[in-house]
Design a protein around this motif. Structure first.
Motif, short mmCIF file in Angstrom:
data_model
loop_
_atom_site.label_atom_id
_atom_site.label_comp_id
_atom_site.label_asym_id
_atom_site.label_seq_id
_atom_site.Cartn_x
_atom_site.Cartn_y
_atom_site.Cartn_z
N TRP A 1 0.91 -1.21 -0.04
CA TRP A 1 0.05 -0.17 -0.08
C TRP A 1 0.92 1.21 0.01
CZ3 TRP A 1 -4.48 -1.45 -1.40
CH2 TRP A 1 -5.13 -2.49 -1.23
N ALA A 2 2.04 1.10 -0.11
CA ALA A 2 3.06 2.37 -0.21
C ALA A 2 2.82 3.10 -1.36
CB ALA A 2 4.57 1.74 -0.18
N GLN A 3 2.84 4.53 -1.13
CA GLN A 3 2.51 5.51 -2.10
C GLN A 3 3.85 5.40 -3.15
OE1 GLN A 3 -0.28 7.74 -2.27
NE2 GLN A 3 -1.13 7.12 -0.43
N MET A 4 3.43 5.05 -4.50
CA MET A 4 4.17 5.16 -5.52
C MET A 4 3.65 5.65 -6.77
SD MET A 4 7.26 4.19 -6.28
CE MET A 4 7.45 3.55 -4.48
N PRO A 5 3.88 6.88 -7.05
CA PRO A 5 4.24 8.10 -6.12
C PRO A 5 3.07 8.55 -5.12
CG PRO A 5 3.97 9.05 -8.28
CD PRO A 5 3.70 7.57 -8.36
N GLY A 6 3.24 8.93 -4.35
CA GLY A 6 2.44 10.12 -3.60
C GLY A 6 2.60 11.25 -4.19
N ILE A 7 1.70 12.36 -3.90
CA ILE A 7 1.94 13.59 -4.28
C ILE A 7 1.70 14.48 -2.98
CG2 ILE A 7 1.16 15.60 -5.69
CD1 ILE A 7 2.27 13.01 -7.35
N ASP A 8 2.81 15.19 -2.84
CA ASP A 8 2.85 16.34 -1.83
C ASP A 8 2.31 17.42 -2.29
OD1 ASP A 8 3.26 17.73 0.51
OD2 ASP A 8 5.54 17.19 0.59
N VAL B 1 13.44 16.63 0.68
CA VAL B 1 12.85 17.67 1.17
C VAL B 1 12.24 17.34 2.69
CG1 VAL B 1 13.23 19.33 -0.53
CG2 VAL B 1 10.80 18.21 -0.11
N ASP B 2 11.48 16.01 2.66
CA ASP B 2 10.90 15.65 3.83
C ASP B 2 10.48 14.20 4.04
OD1 ASP B 2 9.63 17.55 5.56
OD2 ASP B 2 8.27 18.35 3.98
N ASP B 3 10.08 13.75 4.93
CA ASP B 3 9.73 12.33 5.13
C ASP B 3 8.41 12.01 5.01
OD1 ASP B 3 9.82 10.02 6.30
OD2 ASP B 3 9.82 10.67 8.45
N THR B 4 8.21 11.08 4.20
CA THR B 4 6.81 10.49 4.08
C THR B 4 6.22 9.88 5.39
OG1 THR B 4 7.74 8.25 3.29
CG2 THR B 4 7.26 9.93 1.74
N TYR B 5 7.11 9.61 6.23
CA TYR B 5 6.78 8.82 7.45
C TYR B 5 6.26 7.57 7.42
CZ TYR B 5 6.33 9.03 12.70
OH TYR B 5 6.41 8.77 13.93
N ALA B 6 5.06 7.26 6.63
CA ALA B 6 4.57 5.93 6.30
C ALA B 6 5.35 5.73 4.79
CB ALA B 6 3.31 6.10 6.22
N PRO B 7 5.35 4.30 4.77
CA PRO B 7 6.17 3.90 3.40
C PRO B 7 5.67 4.59 2.20
CG PRO B 7 5.53 1.95 4.89
CD PRO B 7 4.85 3.31 5.40
N GLY B 8 6.40 5.00 1.44
CA GLY B 8 6.10 5.80 0.09
C GLY B 8 7.21 6.46 -0.57
N PHE B 9 7.06 7.02 -1.48
CA PHE B 9 7.75 8.12 -2.27
C PHE B 9 7.17 8.90 -2.85
CE2 PHE B 9 10.45 9.14 -6.19
CZ PHE B 9 11.57 9.38 -5.62
N ASP B 10 7.41 10.45 -2.45
CA ASP B 10 6.40 11.50 -2.74
C ASP B 10 7.23 12.35 -3.83
OD1 ASP B 10 4.73 10.37 -1.20
OD2 ASP B 10 4.56 12.21 0.55
N ILE B 11 6.38 12.81 -4.64
CA ILE B 11 6.98 14.25 -5.45
C ILE B 11 6.05 15.26 -5.13
CG2 ILE B 11 7.14 14.83 -8.15
CD1 ILE B 11 6.97 11.62 -8.97
N SER B 12 6.55 16.36 -5.24
CA SER B 12 6.09 17.66 -4.90
C SER B 12 5.41 18.33 -6.30
CB SER B 12 7.07 18.62 -4.40
OG SER B 12 7.46 18.38 -3.14
#
Length: 324
Positions: free
Chosen positions: A23-30, A244-255
């Motif tokens: 369920w890790a964000q791949m990618p998440g969006i910040d 620039v930040d920690d997702t804190y939960a499993p994931g990889f985010d793009i701004s």
């Protein structure tokens, strides 16, 4: 600044399935609230202690923090996300940055938690409202109009990413060892959290690290399936991306931009026909491409104020100067 010919690379060793979690964000969006409307009505931003506690951010718990120009009809719903925000002030050059912002009622006041020093639009563009690093809430964001059909290149600037710091970053034992230039800080919980899941001994992987695909890597060899991923690969090889930040939960985010002019998520889906934010479990072509890009990333280990991007000959021409 582009990556330079003098760049020295160290493998980032990012786990493309963070936390081995489907369920890790791949990618998440910040989503970054980019509000460049200096002639809009002034709106009060009042203090809220809700921050990331899960409490409702809509109501203030303290007094006035800022007055900023913001369109009357622009609403920022309550979430538990980073919600970094940047506002261009009346003088057309001062940038006010804050985090996490909410404005739950059109025409009403807003709330936020953290104040950051104002910066000049014509200054270095480094510092701002990413609390985990002290880095900018505007520079590095994928903006509306970027990563679109009709081009073979991606954004012509460095990007910003969040990583699962518990496994991706160096297991630092002092705060000063948890970050590197251009980051000015690290998360308050960095010691004891960063790298703790893996005992990460990679000293290059700190908050503020510049990730890039080495120039010796052939983009075609990555086996990318989607056009926007090929565009991102071009940007990551020529400009890179800062942690620039920690997702804190499993994931990889793009701004990416989300503001009164629109949402990059919406534009992306309209352009490409699929969501910009996905999860490992989806096993889509876009998700698999983000994993491929993660595995291809290294750290520019000699990135510094005197050798930005590693120094040497830039891989791309410098952007023209912006005159005030």
């Amino acid at each position: 600044m582009p990556i330079g010919s003098g760049a020295r690379f160290v493998r980032a060793n990012l786990n493309s399935r963070p936390g081995n979690n489907i369920w890790a964000q791949m990618p998440g969006i910040d989503d970054e609230k980019i509000i460049l409307k200096p002639t809009a009505p002034l709106v009060n931003i009042n203090y809220s202690s809700a921050a990331w506690t899960g409490r409702n951010r809509c109501s203030a718990t303290g007094g006035l923090m800022y007055q900023v120009p913001m369109p009357s009809n622009y609403v920022i719903p309550n979430t538990n996300k980073n919600s970094s925000a940047v506002f261009l002030m009346r003088d057309g050059r001062t940038l006010v940055q804050t985090q996490p912002v909410a404005r739950c009622t059109a025409g009403g006041p807003a709330t936020s938690f953290a104040k950051f020093s104002n910066v000049d639009l014509y200054g270095s563009g480094i510092t701002g409202a990413h609390g985990g690093s002290g880095l900018s809430a505007i520079g590095g964001s994928i903006r509306l109009g970027e990563l679109r059909p009709g081009t073979t290149t991606g954004p012509r600037h460095a990007l910003k990413v969040n990583v699962y710091a518990k496994e991706a970053l160096f297991r630092c034992t002092t705060r000063s060892a948890c970050s590197r230039w251009p980051a000015t800080t690290s998360d308050s919980y960095a010691v004891g959290w960063y790298g703790s899941a893996t005992g990460n001994g990679n000293t290059a992987m700190k908050m503020g690290a510049l990730l890039a695909i080495p120039g010796s890597t052939s983009i075609t060899s990555l086996g990318l399936e989607t056009t926007p991923a090929k565009q991102l690969a071009w940007t990551l090889q020529n400009y890179g991306a800062y942690i620039v930040d920690d997702t804190y939960a499993p994931g990889f985010d793009i701004s990416a931009e989300d503001g009164p002019d629109g949402s990059k998520r919406t534009e992306f889906k309209r352009d490409w026909g699929f969501d910009m934010n996905q999860k490992v479990q989806g096993n889509t072509a876009w998700m698999r491409d983000i994993q491929r890009l993660m595995r291809a990333l290294s750290v520019v280990d000699n990135n510094s104020p005197t050798s930005i991007g590693g120094g040497g000959t830039p891989r791309q021409p410098l952007a023209p100067a912006i005159a005030p």
